[in-house]
Enzyme design. Structure first.
Site, PDB file in Angstrom:
ATOM      1  N   LYS A 100      -4.555  -4.788  -9.688  1.00 35.75           N
ATOM      2  CA  LYS A 100      -3.331  -4.455  -9.005  1.00 35.75           C
ATOM      3  C   LYS A 100      -2.251  -5.213 -10.018  1.00 35.75           C
ATOM      4  O   LYS A 100      -2.513  -5.835 -10.947  1.00 35.75           O
ATOM      5  CB  LYS A 100      -3.339  -5.334  -7.759  1.00 35.75           C
ATOM      6  CG  LYS A 100      -4.417  -4.610  -6.894  1.00 35.75           C
ATOM      7  CD  LYS A 100      -4.271  -5.500  -5.403  1.00 35.75           C
ATOM      8  CE  LYS A 100      -5.522  -5.384  -4.734  1.00 35.75           C
ATOM      9  NZ  LYS A 100      -6.071  -3.824  -4.635  1.00 35.75           N
ATOM     10  N   TYR A 122       0.971  -1.243  -0.080  1.00 35.61           N
ATOM     11  CA  TYR A 122       0.072   0.109   0.108  1.00 35.61           C
ATOM     12  C   TYR A 122       0.814   1.282   0.132  1.00 35.61           C
ATOM     13  O   TYR A 122       2.046   1.330   0.810  1.00 35.61           O
ATOM     14  CB  TYR A 122      -0.814   0.048   1.159  1.00 35.61           C
ATOM     15  CG  TYR A 122      -2.052  -0.693   1.437  1.00 35.61           C
ATOM     16  CD1 TYR A 122      -1.844  -2.159   1.810  1.00 35.61           C
ATOM     17  CD2 TYR A 122      -3.317  -0.583   1.057  1.00 35.61           C
ATOM     18  CE1 TYR A 122      -2.694  -3.047   1.829  1.00 35.61           C
ATOM     19  CE2 TYR A 122      -4.386  -1.585   1.162  1.00 35.61           C
ATOM     20  CZ  TYR A 122      -3.974  -2.822   1.806  1.00 35.61           C
ATOM     21  OH  TYR A 122      -5.021  -3.669   1.763  1.00 35.61           O
ATOM     22  N   HIS A 151      -6.143   1.918  -2.262  1.00 40.98           N
ATOM     23  CA  HIS A 151      -6.243   0.217  -2.766  1.00 40.98           C
ATOM     24  C   HIS A 151      -4.834  -0.054  -2.635  1.00 40.98           C
ATOM     25  O   HIS A 151      -3.887   0.822  -2.926  1.00 40.98           O
ATOM     26  CB  HIS A 151      -7.067   0.001  -3.756  1.00 40.98           C
ATOM     27  CG  HIS A 151      -8.348   0.280  -3.675  1.00 40.98           C
ATOM     28  ND1 HIS A 151      -9.308  -0.576  -2.883  1.00 40.98           N
ATOM     29  CD2 HIS A 151      -9.251   1.042  -4.510  1.00 40.98           C
ATOM     30  CE1 HIS A 151     -10.441  -0.165  -3.042  1.00 40.98           C
ATOM     31  NE2 HIS A 151     -10.385   0.867  -4.075  1.00 40.98           N
TER      32      HIS A 151
END
Lengths: 342, 385
Positions: free
Chosen positions: A297, A257, A265
């Site tokens: 991601k 993070y 996110h």
């Protein structure tokens, strides 16, 4: 509700508060000022203590709050991540809760409720539209309606919604968590990953029971023979300023993070790949990358050159051992020809 | 950029855009003002209205129209080629048509020669016929047998990859047709050394009255004492050696041959300025791999591939000016694996990134420059924390 200023709420990226001394500037007065500050500046860092019980590193009280707020370490065992059982329970039992304070789980509930409401409204609008078209077919209406009435997200009363959702949930067990004065007894503790515990201990002096580095490394390696490899990777990303948390939700080893979960996110999923182990097949790689790509991601394979570690790992040795680890990252991302044409 | 991993081919096809091309305009004049539902809305539950019936019918007609249209090619561009089995190449009689701007290699006599995958691709398009030197025509099946047969066990995989990329509009050439691979020179910089400057005075700050071991028992921890710079804490934490851009490889160089080799050079479709004889540096380098026979490349194999990978900034991609997240996601160099499982292709990019070269703690918010562009931030996205 006004948006919280998260930077003001979480100013410290690690559980260490330093008295920042200004740089020496070459004139007599500033040197004097520097000397004063240098001599009297102290370490105002909190000294936190955790316990190691039944194979779990736990933190309660100040340590629980501090370790979460300064670097987002650990997970509240009765909460999604931030320990928030007390807020939710107080609200449920009708005890005093500060105004405008909501647990992250409650905020999620608001969002879901709002979305559900929105979908119901939209379905209603679609049904009306269908009826209108059927009427046109039967000659009961004429086609002239402007089709821009999209359902709007409704205003939302958070407290009324929570009061309603907690209404039915009084239980006999609740008597056990309220003391004679009517105050809630907070039974939630923060559970730390083994890598977090060692990191906090070796870098910032967190006391974990009476364990020293050697005891921790021995104990954690007994549980997971590859502990030091994972620790080296954890330490590597922490030392670059990332907030590192478990990646189990997406089948990876760690999540990175920027700042921490309340801010953004996670951007990256780290999969640890000890360099000299046999490589998995492409089906395994596709599984992982599609899952991680699906939640927007980036998949990072972190190759680790693991040194041979012999003898006792105490605090001086741990630093030496970490210096022998080498890591190199390779990002895997699906490539779509039609998306890369121009 | 954000959804470059979404494959349009995975979605339901909307054929109505082909109406204009296939010449079977299916929408009648009176419903010109009605538009088809946007793609992605699942509202085809039957509701017995004429409106829905019309929408479905026009969509169906568009598909039939598109598929039923006669496919032709210009007779002027029809070519013949002769297959020389001993050379594993086909010679084109007279090279005509736009394809030869990017396909084939010319010899000193001006004859165009085709590799097996190029031969198959042109045959399948229907604009070329293939013959044996004795004048007997080779069927498509026969062509596959002679072309794929001798390309090695991954011949058919290479042909599939070639055709797939050609049909997607790219310019594709066998790797290193023009020049052999050049080994890139790595500048030597020690792994994981943090910058140390005498003028940073950081060593001064580490000791003050509170931290002198003889006077106080300071805890045995990495981070203690006074700092003049919050970032110094991170620098002091950095122990693990990490690869940095331009630094030495992590794995030792060995003589072992890399089973992963760059198979094709690929350029984006901009054939106008493409010169077959002196092509620009490729936009992508593709390694064809077979999922049955190969596992993921090891670090050593990956590092070898990166040495001949495409450097992103060579293609006008100004990496150094981009945001740290972009640098960490796309890296300095990239190589693409085309993995084949019995004809099904999946492409994956391997990007050479370095988190140590782009420390997050150095990424401080800068005063906003007015460029009108919004970055794909986390707020816009779905996904889970």
């Amino acid at each position: 509700m006004k948006k919280q200023n998260l930077n003001a709420l979480y100013p410290h990226p690690y559980p260490y508060v330093v008295d920042v001394v200004p740089p020496v500037i070459h004139n007599p007065i500033s040197v004097l000022y520097f000397l004063c500050r240098w001599i009297f500046a102290g370490n105002t860092s909190p000294e936190y203590t955790a316990e190691y019980v039944d194979g779990v590193v736990r933190a309660v009280g100040d340590a629980r709050e501090g370790l979460w707020k300064m670097g987002f370490f650990g997970k509240g065992i009765l909460s999604r991540s931030e320990p928030s059982w007390d807020i939710r329970t107080k609200r449920r039992l009708g005890l005093h809760v500060e105004e405008g304070v909501y647990a992250p789980e409650e905020v999620t509930q608001f969002r879901r409720e709002q979305r559900q409401h929105f979908k119901a409204e939209r379905a209603k609008a679609e049904e009306e539209e269908l009826k209108r078209r059927q009427d046109i077919d039967r000659g009961l209406a004429v086609a002239d309606k402007n089709e821009d009435d999209k359902p709007v997200r409704p205003e939302f009363d958070r407290d009324a919604f929570l009061a309603k959702s907690y209404e039915m949930e009084k239980r006999t067990e609740d008597d056990e968590v309220v003391d004679s004065l009517g105050n809630l007894v907070d039974i939630e503790f923060l559970q730390l990953m083994d890598v977090e515990a060692l990191f906090l201990h070796m870098a910032f002096g967190l006391k974990v029971g009476d364990m020293d580095v050697k005891a921790m490394v021995d104990e954690f390696t007994r549980k997971d023979p590859r502990f030091l490899t994972y620790y080296a990777v954890y330490h590597h990303y922490r030392s670059l300023g990332w907030c590192v948390r478990s990646g189990i939700k997406f089948g990876a080893d760690f999540l990175l993070y920027k700042k921490g979960p309340p801010f953004t996110h996670a951007e990256f999923c780290i999969k640890v790949m000890p360099k000299d182990e046999p490589m998995p097949d492409f089906w395994w790689q596709s599984n992982l990358c599609r899952v991680i790509g699906g939640v927007k991601k980036t998949t990072v394979f972190c190759f680790v050159d693991v040194p041979k570690v012999e003898g006792v790992v105490d605090d001086a040795k741990l630093v030496e051992v970490l210096k022998q680890f080498k890591v190199r990252e390779v990002v895997y991302r699906r490539w779509i020809p039609s998306r890369n044409r121009d | 950029m954000e959804d470059d991993t979404i494959d349009l081919a995975d979605e339901q096809q909307d054929w109505s855009f082909l109406d204009a091309i296939s010449g079977t305009k299916t929408t009648s004049p009176h419903d010109n003002n009605q538009s088809l539902p946007k793609r992605g809305e699942k509202d085809f539950e039957q509701d017995d209205t004429d409106y829905q019936q019309k929408v479905l019918q026009s969509s169906l007609d568009a598909m039939y129209g598109a598929l039923g249209g006669e496919r032709r090619h210009n007779a002027k561009n029809h070519v013949r080629a002769v297959w020389f089995d001993e050379l594993q190449k086909a010679q084109v009689d007279v090279a005509r048509g736009p394809h030869f701007k990017t396909i084939g290699t010319s010899d000193s006599q001006g004859k165009v020669w085709l590799y097996p995958e190029e031969t198959i691709y042109l045959l399948e398009r229907g604009s070329m016929e293939l013959f044996w030197p004795n004048g007997v025509q080779i069927s498509l099946q026969g062509a596959y047998a002679v072309c794929a047969g001798k390309m090695g066990e991954d011949g058919i995989d290479k042909i599939h990859t070639y055709s797939h990329l050609k049909r997607a509009g790219f310019v594709v050439q066998r790797a290193y047709q023009q020049s052999p691979p050049s080994v890139s020179v790595s500048r030597d910089r020690p792994l994981g050394s943090s910058s140390f400057s005498l003028f940073s005075y950081s060593w001064i700050y580490r000791f003050n009255v509170h931290n002198i071991p003889f006077l106080w028992t300071h805890p045995r921890q990495l981070i203690f004492g006074v700092y003049n710079d919050r970032d110094q804490i991170y620098r002091d934490l950095q122990l693990v050696q990490a690869y940095r851009h331009g630094g030495p490889r992590m794995s030792l160089e060995t003589a072992a041959e890399n089973p992963f080799k760059v198979t094709y050079f690929v350029w984006k479709p901009r054939a106008a300025d493409f010169k077959k004889s002196s092509p620009p540096p490729p936009d992508f380098k593709i390694v064809v791999v077979n999922t049955e026979r190969q596992n993921m490349p090891t670090l050593e194999q990956t590092e070898q591939l990166f040495e001949e990978a495409v450097r992103r900034h060579e293609n006008g991609d100004v990496l150094d000016q981009r945001h740290i997240m972009q640098k960490l996601k796309f890296g300095k160099r990239e190589i693409i694996l085309a993995m084949l499982d019995y004809g099904v292709i999946n492409f994956v990019t391997l990007a050479d990134v370095s988190f140590a070269s782009n420390p997050l703690y150095e990424d401080k918010p800068k005063p906003r420059r007015n460029n009108g562009k919004t970055r794909g931030g986390a707020k816009k996205r779905g996904g889970k924390r």
